[in-house]
Design a protein around this motif. Structure first.
Motif, PDB file in Angstrom:
ATOM      1  N   VAL A   1      -2.694   0.132  -4.474  1.00  0.00           N
ATOM      2  CA  VAL A   1      -2.805  -1.169  -3.811  1.00  0.00           C
ATOM      3  C   VAL A   1      -2.292  -2.257  -4.746  1.00  0.00           C
ATOM      4  O   VAL A   1      -2.685  -2.316  -5.916  1.00  0.00           O
ATOM      5  CB  VAL A   1      -4.271  -1.467  -3.448  1.00  0.00           C
ATOM      6  CG1 VAL A   1      -4.392  -2.812  -2.739  1.00  0.00           C
ATOM      7  CG2 VAL A   1      -4.855  -0.348  -2.583  1.00  0.00           C
TER       8      VAL A   1
ATOM      9  N   ALA B   1      -5.593  -2.149   4.711  1.00  0.00           N
ATOM     10  CA  ALA B   1      -6.344  -3.185   4.015  1.00  0.00           C
ATOM     11  C   ALA B   1      -6.491  -4.411   4.904  1.00  0.00           C
ATOM     12  O   ALA B   1      -5.681  -4.651   5.803  1.00  0.00           O
ATOM     13  CB  ALA B   1      -5.659  -3.572   2.702  1.00  0.00           C
TER      14      ALA B   1
ATOM     15  N   LEU C   1       0.866  -1.179   0.000  1.00  0.00           N
ATOM     16  CA  LEU C   1       0.000   0.000   0.000  1.00  0.00           C
ATOM     17  C   LEU C   1       0.902   1.228   0.000  1.00  0.00           C
ATOM     18  O   LEU C   1       1.737   1.382   0.900  1.00  0.00           O
ATOM     19  CB  LEU C   1      -0.888   0.019   1.238  1.00  0.00           C
ATOM     20  CG  LEU C   1      -1.700  -1.250   1.538  1.00  0.00           C
ATOM     21  CD1 LEU C   1      -2.375  -1.136   2.899  1.00  0.00           C
ATOM     22  CD2 LEU C   1      -2.733  -1.479   0.451  1.00  0.00           C
TER      23      LEU C   1
ATOM     24  N   THR D   1     -10.444  -2.036   1.840  1.00  0.00           N
ATOM     25  CA  THR D   1      -9.376  -1.053   2.021  1.00  0.00           C
ATOM     26  C   THR D   1      -9.963   0.186   2.674  1.00  0.00           C
ATOM     27  O   THR D   1     -11.164   0.434   2.587  1.00  0.00           O
ATOM     28  CB  THR D   1      -8.722  -0.677   0.685  1.00  0.00           C
ATOM     29  OG1 THR D   1      -9.747  -0.395  -0.288  1.00  0.00           O
ATOM     30  CG2 THR D   1      -7.863  -1.803   0.153  1.00  0.00           C
TER      31      THR D   1
ATOM     32  N   CYS E   1      -3.100   4.408   4.629  1.00  0.00           N
ATOM     33  CA  CYS E   1      -3.923   3.492   3.837  1.00  0.00           C
ATOM     34  C   CYS E   1      -3.818   2.105   4.475  1.00  0.00           C
ATOM     35  O   CYS E   1      -2.720   1.689   4.886  1.00  0.00           O
ATOM     36  CB  CYS E   1      -3.414   3.464   2.405  1.00  0.00           C
ATOM     37  SG  CYS E   1      -4.367   2.380   1.312  1.00  0.00           S
TER      38      CYS E   1
ATOM     39  N   ARG F   1     -12.919   3.891  -5.071  1.00  0.00           N
ATOM     40  CA  ARG F   1     -11.957   2.865  -5.509  1.00  0.00           C
ATOM     41  C   ARG F   1     -12.077   2.695  -7.011  1.00  0.00           C
ATOM     42  O   ARG F   1     -13.183   2.571  -7.544  1.00  0.00           O
ATOM     43  CB  ARG F   1     -12.284   1.556  -4.798  1.00  0.00           C
ATOM     44  CG  ARG F   1     -11.499   0.348  -5.239  1.00  0.00           C
ATOM     45  CD  ARG F   1     -11.867  -0.844  -4.359  1.00  0.00           C
ATOM     46  NE  ARG F   1     -11.325  -2.074  -4.926  1.00  0.00           N
ATOM     47  CZ  ARG F   1     -12.037  -2.936  -5.657  1.00  0.00           C
ATOM     48  NH1 ARG F   1     -13.310  -2.702  -5.909  1.00  0.00           N
ATOM     49  NH2 ARG F   1     -11.478  -4.014  -6.130  1.00  0.00           N
TER      50      ARG F   1
ATOM     51  N   CYS G   1     -13.771   3.240   5.058  1.00  0.00           N
ATOM     52  CA  CYS G   1     -13.508   1.912   4.495  1.00  0.00           C
ATOM     53  C   CYS G   1     -14.374   1.717   3.258  1.00  0.00           C
ATOM     54  O   CYS G   1     -15.491   2.249   3.180  1.00  0.00           O
ATOM     55  CB  CYS G   1     -13.817   0.848   5.527  1.00  0.00           C
ATOM     56  SG  CYS G   1     -13.695  -0.848   4.932  1.00  0.00           S
TER      57      CYS G   1
END
Length: 124
Positions: free
Chosen positions: A24, A98, A4, A34, A96, A72, A50
């Protein structure tokens, strides 16, 4: 291997806007979520947003709801955080994050992966 990499931090006057990006890698074909955490000086890390890969379902903390938007772009495996109407209390290092194989509840409880962080400063 999951990586990331954040970009887009900086300094902006109160009321201004910034957009953070997170490249990513290693998760594109896997169910995952993420998102973004932040840590202000002297405070604990806070999960603020999120997005779930399966359907782009979004979650926001009350502190940023209505001002920040997560998105995203699957084509380039990038997650964005558009931050509007920034306040001095938004000053923090933004990370960031995930989680593998789970959704936003799991990510907000504790991510599996973290980026290196990017500084956002909103002077008072």
């Amino acid at each position: 291997q999951v990586h990331l990499v954040e970009s887009g931090g900086g300094s902006v006057q109160p009321g201004g806007s910034l957009r953070l990006s997170c490249a990513v890698s290693g998760l594109s074909d896997i169910y995952h979520a993420t998102g973004w955490f932040r840590q202000a000086p002297g405070k604990e890390r806070e999960g603020i947003s999120c997005i779930r890969s399966i359907d782009n379902y979004e979650v926001y903390a009350d502190s940023v709801k209505g001002r920040f938007t997560i998105s995203r772009v699957k084509a380039n495996d990038t997650v964005y955080l558009q931050m509007n109407r920034l306040k001095p209390e938004d000053t923090a290092v933004y990370y960031c994050t995930a989680v593998y194989g789970e959704g936003c509840n799991a990510l907000m409880a504790g991510p599996d992966y973290w980026g290196q962080g990017t500084q956002v400063t909103v002077p008072s």
